[in-house]
Each structure stands twice: as C-alpha cells, then as structure tokens.
Design an enzyme around this catalytic site. Structure first.
Site, short mmCIF file in Angstrom:
data_model
loop_
_atom_site.label_atom_id
_atom_site.label_comp_id
_atom_site.label_asym_id
_atom_site.label_seq_id
_atom_site.Cartn_x
_atom_site.Cartn_y
_atom_site.Cartn_z
N LEU A 8 0.85 -1.19 0.00
CA LEU A 8 0.00 0.00 0.00
C LEU A 8 0.88 1.24 0.00
O LEU A 8 1.66 1.46 0.92
CB LEU A 8 -0.92 0.00 1.22
CG LEU A 8 -1.82 -1.23 1.36
CD1 LEU A 8 -2.79 -1.05 2.51
CD2 LEU A 8 -2.57 -1.53 0.07
N ALA A 9 0.74 2.03 -1.04
CA ALA A 9 1.63 3.18 -1.18
C ALA A 9 0.92 4.37 -1.81
O ALA A 9 1.55 5.23 -2.41
CB ALA A 9 2.83 2.79 -2.04
N ALA A 10 -0.40 4.41 -1.66
CA ALA A 10 -1.15 5.47 -2.36
C ALA A 10 -1.35 6.72 -1.51
O ALA A 10 -1.67 7.78 -2.04
CB ALA A 10 -2.50 4.93 -2.81
N ARG A 15 1.09 14.69 6.74
CA ARG A 15 1.85 15.14 7.91
C ARG A 15 3.34 15.31 7.66
O ARG A 15 4.06 15.86 8.48
CB ARG A 15 1.61 14.18 9.09
CG ARG A 15 0.27 14.39 9.76
CD ARG A 15 -0.06 13.28 10.73
NE ARG A 15 -0.50 12.08 10.04
CZ ARG A 15 -0.74 10.91 10.65
NH1 ARG A 15 -0.55 10.80 11.95
NH2 ARG A 15 -1.15 9.87 9.96
N GLN A 73 -4.59 3.59 -7.68
CA GLN A 73 -5.80 3.83 -6.89
C GLN A 73 -6.07 5.33 -7.03
O GLN A 73 -5.41 6.15 -6.39
CB GLN A 73 -5.57 3.47 -5.41
CG GLN A 73 -6.83 3.56 -4.58
CD GLN A 73 -6.54 3.51 -3.08
OE1 GLN A 73 -5.44 3.80 -2.62
NE2 GLN A 73 -7.56 3.17 -2.31
N ASP A 102 4.95 2.63 4.22
CA ASP A 102 5.45 3.48 5.29
C ASP A 102 5.80 2.69 6.55
O ASP A 102 5.97 3.26 7.62
CB ASP A 102 4.48 4.63 5.60
CG ASP A 102 3.09 4.14 5.96
OD1 ASP A 102 2.86 2.92 5.96
OD2 ASP A 102 2.23 4.99 6.23
N GLY A 137 -5.57 1.11 15.25
CA GLY A 137 -6.68 0.16 15.34
C GLY A 137 -6.39 -0.85 16.46
O GLY A 137 -5.29 -1.36 16.57
N LYS A 349 41.01 12.32 -9.94
CA LYS A 349 39.88 11.66 -10.60
C LYS A 349 40.40 10.79 -11.73
O LYS A 349 41.41 11.10 -12.37
CB LYS A 349 38.85 12.69 -11.09
CG LYS A 349 39.23 13.40 -12.37
CD LYS A 349 38.16 13.24 -13.42
CE LYS A 349 38.79 13.45 -14.77
NZ LYS A 349 37.96 13.47 -15.91
N ARG A 438 60.75 26.79 -17.56
CA ARG A 438 60.30 28.04 -16.95
C ARG A 438 61.32 29.11 -17.35
O ARG A 438 62.44 28.78 -17.75
CB ARG A 438 60.24 27.90 -15.42
CG ARG A 438 61.58 27.61 -14.81
CD ARG A 438 61.54 27.53 -13.28
NE ARG A 438 62.86 27.35 -12.76
CZ ARG A 438 63.25 26.36 -11.96
NH1 ARG A 438 62.37 25.43 -11.57
NH2 ARG A 438 64.48 26.28 -11.52
C1 UD1 Z 1 -4.20 1.71 9.48
C2 UD1 Z 1 -5.12 0.65 10.06
C3 UD1 Z 1 -5.00 0.63 11.59
C4 UD1 Z 1 -3.56 0.42 11.98
C5 UD1 Z 1 -2.64 1.45 11.31
C6 UD1 Z 1 -1.20 1.08 11.55
C7 UD1 Z 1 -7.07 0.54 8.58
C8 UD1 Z 1 -8.46 0.93 8.39
N1 UD1 Z 1 -6.47 0.96 9.70
O1 UD1 Z 1 -4.67 2.96 9.95
O2 UD1 Z 1 -5.79 -0.40 12.11
O3 UD1 Z 1 -3.41 0.48 13.37
O4 UD1 Z 1 -2.85 1.45 9.88
O5 UD1 Z 1 -0.37 2.09 11.05
O6 UD1 Z 1 -6.52 -0.17 7.76
N2 UD1 Z 1 -3.42 3.66 1.86
C9 UD1 Z 1 -3.64 3.53 0.51
N3 UD1 Z 1 -4.87 3.87 0.01
C10 UD1 Z 1 -5.89 4.32 0.79
C11 UD1 Z 1 -5.63 4.47 2.18
C12 UD1 Z 1 -4.41 4.11 2.68
O7 UD1 Z 1 -2.76 3.11 -0.22
O8 UD1 Z 1 -6.95 4.61 0.26
C13 UD1 Z 1 -2.10 3.27 2.40
C14 UD1 Z 1 -1.37 4.44 3.03
O9 UD1 Z 1 -0.54 5.07 2.07
C15 UD1 Z 1 -0.56 3.75 4.10
C16 UD1 Z 1 -1.40 2.55 4.50
O10 UD1 Z 1 -2.30 2.35 3.44
O11 UD1 Z 1 0.68 3.27 3.60
C17 UD1 Z 1 -2.15 2.78 5.80
O12 UD1 Z 1 -3.04 3.85 5.63
P1 UD1 Z 1 -3.30 4.94 6.74
O13 UD1 Z 1 -4.25 5.94 6.24
O14 UD1 Z 1 -1.99 5.40 7.27
O15 UD1 Z 1 -4.04 4.04 7.83
P2 UD1 Z 1 -4.27 4.39 9.32
O16 UD1 Z 1 -5.45 5.27 9.43
O17 UD1 Z 1 -3.00 4.83 9.92
CA CA Z 2 -0.67 5.29 9.12
#
Ligand code: UD1
Ligand code: CA
Length: 456
Positions: A8-10, A15, A73, A102, A137, A349, A438
């Site tokens: 997941l990297a979207a 922050r 996405q 992340d 969570g 070099k 020289r």
């Molecule tokens: C999520 C978890 C939470 C957990 C926490 C740990 C869910 C609903 N919650 O929360 O239980 O404790 O991570 O850090 O899963 N991302 C996408 N597309 C989206 C949304 C998110 O790619 O539409 C990616 C973000 O870039 C990130 C990861 O998913 O790398 C987690 O998303 P983030 O929004 O940080 O989730 P949290 O609310 O922190």
């Molecule tokens: Ca997070």
C-alpha cells in the site's frame, strides 16, 4: 504456496508537510518504498503489486526499472479499497501478504512467521503491544483470547481504547477468502472509508480462524507519518547496522555516529571513527582504519589501508596499506596500488597511482597514469582539459615532479625523469633527465627602485 504481495503506497502523507510523496521520503538514503520492496525480494514473491496514487508520476519514475505491477488507486477510499484494486491481478490459489510502504523496518523473519500461520487460518494479523496505542486500530479479543475484530481508534469506545494490542496494518490472507471479504466491505464508519481491517469481523462471522502474530519489537512495525517518525526510523536503522558491524568484529568509536546507507563488508580488526558515512557497496580489508568524517561510496580498500579525517571518495579501489587524507577528494575512477599515498588537499579523478607513489599536498591529478615510486610535488596540476576534450598524462616509474608543475596534457614523462619546480610541461620529457620549463632567473643590472614624487 505461491505468494502475491500487495504494497500500500497510495497515501499522501500530509503530515510530512513535503512536496515529496511520502513513499519517496529517504530512509538511509533510499526511498521508504525501496526498503519494503527489498523485503518483497527476500520473500521471493511471485508477484508484487504496488498500489499507488499520490505523486503517481514521480513514484513510478523513481522505480522505473523495478519488477513490480503498478496498480493505480485514483481516489484514496481506504486501505480495503486499496487492496481491492490489486485483487483482480491475484490468482485464487495464492497467499497474499499486505505490506505498507510506510512501515519500512519490518524484518523478513517476522513476515515469514506471519505467512506460516496461513497453513492453519485463512487470515493472519501482525500485532504489537504499545505503551501508547492512541491513533491505532485495536485488536479486540474474546475471553478465550481469540481475535474478534479490529476497531479503529476513532470508532472505538472507551473500553476498547484501553486495549494496548494494536493492528500494525500488515496482514496475510489466502486470496480466495480475501477476494470474497473485500467484495463485501462497506464504508459505514466515521471516515466513510473502506477499512481493510473490517475483514477480521467477517472471518469471525464465518467461524474461520484468525491468527495473530504479536511482534516483540515495536521498532520493526513503526509506521512513518511525519519527520519525527522518519528521524526515529533512521536512528533505529543506524543502530541495527552498527550492531551488525560490531557483532562481526568491527570496532566503532561510537555506534550512534556511523551511517551505513548501503552495504559495508569489513575484514578483521577494522576501526571506524565517528561520523563516517558509507554508501553503495563498500568493502574494507583487514585492519583498515577509517578516520572521522569520512564519506565513502562504492569503495574497496585493501588490508591495512588508513583513511585519515575528512576524506571524500567515490568509486575507488585501493590495494594494501595505502594512506589517504586528511582532507582529500577522490572522485570516481581512481585506482591506488599498494602503499600509495594521497595527502591533504589533493583531488584525484579517473587516474591510477602506482605502488608506493606519493601525491602528498595541494595537487590535482586527473586522467593520469602514474607509475611506481613517483613523487608528485606540492601544487602540481595535470591540465587535462582543453575546454573541449580531456587528455591523458602518463608519468613513468620513479619520476620526481617538483612543486608547482603544470603538466599540459597530453604529455608523457619518461621513467626516472625529474621535472624542475614551477615548470609548465607542454611536451613529453625524456627518461632519467632533468627537464625544466620556466623562464630563467635574471638579475637586471642598473635597475633602481622608483622613488615617490614630492608634491609641491
Ligand atoms: C491503518 C489501520 C490501523 C492500523 C494502522 C497502523 C485501517 C483501516 N487501519 O490505519 O488499524 O493500526 O494502519 O499504522 O486499515 N493507503 C492507501 N490507500 C488508501 C488508504 C491508505 O494506499 O486509500 C495506504 C497508506 O498510504 C498507508 C497505508 O495504506 O501506507 C495505511 O493507511 P493509513 O491511512 O496510514 O491508515 P491508518 O489510518 O493509519
Ligand atoms: Ca498510518
């Protein structure tokens, strides 16, 4: 079992307060995503799907040549929605591992452990106990300890918020189940998002086992949201590298002040002083000493080499017992034979310096082949560039180059030659002879010093 990984990297990473997308923020000199992709490689995944969105163009550009399947996405509607985008690419009989770009410090062994649980359960979560679980969570367990659900912080009641076991966001699931659960997700929560975490309650409702692996290392599951987290991750990474080096027998003046941003291989009894930075692939032989504030990128140093303080070097190979610095700059393409010496305020070099030769002070050597036991005097410059092309300087064995010599390349100095100080050498100089180029020193007869005119 065949393995598909979804990274997941979207997310935007608001922050970070940065124009650089979060997954491109550097940890130990490499983007966060690169660290996670390295774990994917170590797991020998059959396919890696990266769900990307924010900073799409830039992210893909940086990872242009990596063997991943990019899944766009377009709208970030939640972690469940993100995995849903990748699921059509995943065969039904695969195991699926969900990673977050992340969470870069995760250890491969932990992920293997997590995947191992899929033998007995269709879903396995990675959890961790946190002293301060706010924002995460929560893992809700039944009285018998079985996992019942994950409840997001903002959706949790007071009682649930007291739970300190949290969801790391990383999980493993069998593809056929995951596909079915994701299809049933609803966005009926505070954020109106499709939560990946809701699949836990679905599995439980189907009376399927949900396994949980509790990590005993809060560091490895650190999720990076801002620059404070990033600095913390950097420190953890640094400490891990330092510990690995010390376990391998390397002496570090201060384990908190050495940065390995690539790979560092060390022989026996290597000593590294403070603030050394290693990038790319660096190999140090036995008894090598690295002085304070040294920067080494893609370097190989033979046994007994000594690097004094403040030396900068890139793409260099040195034989045994060479001495470098202090304050030397070695640009790409330098080869030093055994016992060569490069001293202070010297820039080199794309040159080879022969065995036992010395380039000790205030000198520029570029595009040169220097033989054995040559002495290059202070202030020598190889004039290798005519404004259009680069030319080579060849210096034979045993040559003595006096101070302040300009070698206007292309030029060749025969073995054993001596070049007089201050010479501008524009033609090749013969072996074993003294060449001086020289103006001769003259004394002007009858010259008088001017006197000050008196003003009336
Ligand atoms: C999520 C978890 C939470 C957990 C926490 C740990 C869910 C609903 N919650 O929360 O239980 O404790 O991570 O850090 O899963 N991302 C996408 N597309 C989206 C949304 C998110 O790619 O539409 C990616 C973000 O870039 C990130 C990861 O998913 O790398 C987690 O998303 P983030 O929004 O940080 O989730 P949290 O609310 O922190
Ligand atoms: Ca997070």
């Amino acid at each position: 079992m065949a393995l598909s990984i979804v990274v997941l990297a979207a997310g935007q990473g608001t922050r970070m307060k940065s124009d650089l997308p979060k997954v491109l923020q550097p940890l130990a000199g490499r983007p966060l995503l690169a660290h996670v992709l390295e774990r994917c490689q170590e797991l020998h995944a059959d396919a890696v799907h990266v769900v990307y969105g924010h900073g799409a163009e830039r992210v893909r550009q940086v990872f242009d040549d990596s063997q991943v399947n990019w899944v766009l996405q377009e709208e970030q509607l939640g972690t469940g929605h993100a995995v849903l985008q990748a699921i059509p690419h995943i065969p039904q009989d695969h195991d699926v591992l969900v990673l977050c770009a992340d969470v870069p410090l995760i250890r491969t062994a932990t992920l293997k452990d997590l995947l191992g649980r899929l033998e007995k359960a269709p879903l396995a979560l990675l959890t961790v106990e946190m002293a301060d679980p706010a924002g995460y969570g929560r893992i809700i367990r039944a009285e018998d300890g079985a996992v019942e659900a994950i409840v997001e912080h903002r959706d949790a009641n007071e009682y649930q918020r007291r739970v300190r076991e949290i969801n790391t966001g990383l999980l493993a699931a069998r593809a056929e189940h995951l596909r079915a659960w994701l299809g049933d997700l609803k966005a009926d929560n505070q954020q109106r998002e499709y939560y990946l975490t809701d699949i836990v309650a679905m599995a439980v409702a189907e009376k399927l086992a949900v396994a949980a692996v509790a990590s005993d290392d809060e560091d490895e599951v650190l999720g990076i949201n801002d620059k404070l987290h990033l600095a913390r991750a950097e420190a953890i990474y640094r400490r891990r590298q330092a510990e690995q080096l010390m376990r391998a027998g390397v002496t570090l003046a201060d384990p908190a002040r050495v940065d390995v941003r690539g790979t560092l291989e060390c022989g026996r009894d290597v000593f590294i002083d403070v603030n050394a930075v290693f990038e790319g692939r660096v190999v140090l032989g036995d008894r090598v000493k690295i002085g304070p504030n040294a920067w080494l990128k893609d370097v190989e140093l033979g046994d007994d080499c000594e690097v004094l303080s403040n030396v900068v070097m890139e793409q260099l190979r040195a034989g045994r017992a060479c001495t470098l610095g202090p304050f030397a700059r070695l640009r790409p393409g330098v080869e030093l034979d055994d016992q060569a010496k490069v001293g202070n305020f010297v820039e080199i070099k794309k040159s080879r310096i022969g065995k036992g030769s010395k380039v000790n002070h205030l000198t520029y050597v570029g595009d040169a082949r220097v033989g054995e036991h040559v002495n290059v005097g202070a202030g020598t410059v190889t004039c290798n560039y005519d404004g259009v092309n680069k030319h080579e300087t060849v210096i034979g064995d045993g040559v003595f180059v006096g101070s302040g010599v300009l070698l206007v390349a292309p030029v060749e100095i025969g073995a054993g030659a001596v070049l007089g100080a201050g010479s501008v050498i524009t033609k090749s100089a013969p072996a074993d002879k003294l060449t001086v180029a020289r103006a001769r020193q003259v004394v002007i007869p009858g010259w008088k010093r001017p006197e000050k005119k008196t003003v009336k």
